[in-house]
Motif scaffolding. Structure first.
Motif, PDB file in Angstrom:
ATOM      1  N   GLY A  88       0.806  -1.225   0.000  1.00 56.62           N
ATOM      2  CA  GLY A  88       0.000   0.000   0.000  1.00 56.62           C
ATOM      3  C   GLY A  88       0.834   1.268   0.000  1.00 56.62           C
ATOM      4  N   LEU A  89       2.012   1.175  -0.614  1.00 55.52           N
ATOM      5  CA  LEU A  89       2.927   2.324  -0.630  1.00 55.52           C
ATOM      6  C   LEU A  89       3.321   2.694  -2.056  1.00 55.52           C
ATOM      7  CD1 LEU A  89       4.971   0.908   2.304  1.00 55.52           C
ATOM      8  CD2 LEU A  89       3.925   3.163   2.411  1.00 55.52           C
ATOM      9  N   GLN A  90       3.746   3.937  -2.222  1.00 52.80           N
ATOM     10  CA  GLN A  90       4.269   4.387  -3.519  1.00 52.80           C
ATOM     11  C   GLN A  90       5.550   5.195  -3.273  1.00 52.80           C
ATOM     12  OE1 GLN A  90       1.027   6.692  -5.062  1.00 52.80           O
ATOM     13  NE2 GLN A  90       1.500   8.493  -3.826  1.00 52.80           N
ATOM     14  N   ILE A  91       6.367   5.294  -4.313  1.00 50.74           N
ATOM     15  CA  ILE A  91       7.643   5.989  -4.177  1.00 50.74           C
ATOM     16  C   ILE A  91       7.432   7.499  -4.240  1.00 50.74           C
ATOM     17  CG2 ILE A  91       9.934   6.357  -5.183  1.00 50.74           C
ATOM     18  CD1 ILE A  91       9.622   3.456  -6.369  1.00 50.74           C
ATOM     19  N   GLU A  92       7.914   8.188  -3.230  1.00 54.45           N
ATOM     20  CA  GLU A  92       7.888   9.654  -3.226  1.00 54.45           C
ATOM     21  C   GLU A  92       9.134  10.148  -3.975  1.00 54.45           C
ATOM     22  OE1 GLU A  92       5.377  11.382  -2.097  1.00 54.45           O
ATOM     23  OE2 GLU A  92       6.311  13.300  -2.584  1.00 54.45           O
TER      24      GLU A  92
END
Ligand SMILES: [Zn+2]
Length: 166
Positions: A88-92
């Motif tokens: 549930g994460l994305q790259i900042e």
């Protein structure tokens, strides 16, 4: 938010192509290793895996496993990205530093950034590619890479968007 850090090194060796950040660079020597020796992609892969407390690259893709002999390191990066998304994460953003005596990375930095962005499905301006020469640390025959990554929850952002749209 999650932060991850990765580090890798490979020794220069004759008779193999030099691959850094998924880009083949014209140079008399490449980087040795079980896979294609892509030191930058390995550091970024480990940073992504570390950020989600997943097993590291050496555990997931054992150097003793014949499946990974000469493997394209983009495969390792894709697996790490899949795990990041599942969490549930994305790259900042990503920042990295390469340390190698030769070749000069400057002329290739743009191409490397574009390729890493493509592999990670993010904009190139979210990726920092820096390079330094090793001064006084005796690593002239190796390429070293450090990478750090910041991940943002996709779930949280959806919630924020909902609040804003009300
Ligand atoms: Zn490696």
């Amino acid at each position: 938010m999650r932060i991850g850090y990765g580090w890798d090194s490979h020794e220069f060796r004759s008779g193999v192509p030099l691959k850094i950040g998924g880009v083949e660079i014209d140079h008399p020597q490449g980087l040795g290793g079980h896979s294609d020796g892509d030191v930058l992609l390995h550091a970024i892969t480990d940073a992504l895996l570390g950020a989600i407390a997943a097993p590291d690259i050496g555990t997931l893709f054992s150097p003793s496993d014949p499946r990974w002999k000469g493997a394209d390191s983009a495969v390792f990066l894709a697996e790490a990205l899949k795990r990041v998304k599942t969490a549930g994460l994305q790259i900042e953003n990503i920042d990295s530093t390469l340390i190698l005596a030769a070749p000069k990375i400057g002329p290739h930095a743009h191409r490397i950034r574009e390729r890493v962005a493509e592999l990670l499905q993010i904009e190139p301006d979210r990726i920092g590619i820096k390079a330094k020469t090793p001064e006084g640390i005796g690593t002239e025959n190796a390429a070293i890479s450090h990478a750090i990554v910041l991940l943002q929850s996709t779930r949280k952002q959806t919630r924020l968007l909902k609040v804003r749209s009300r």
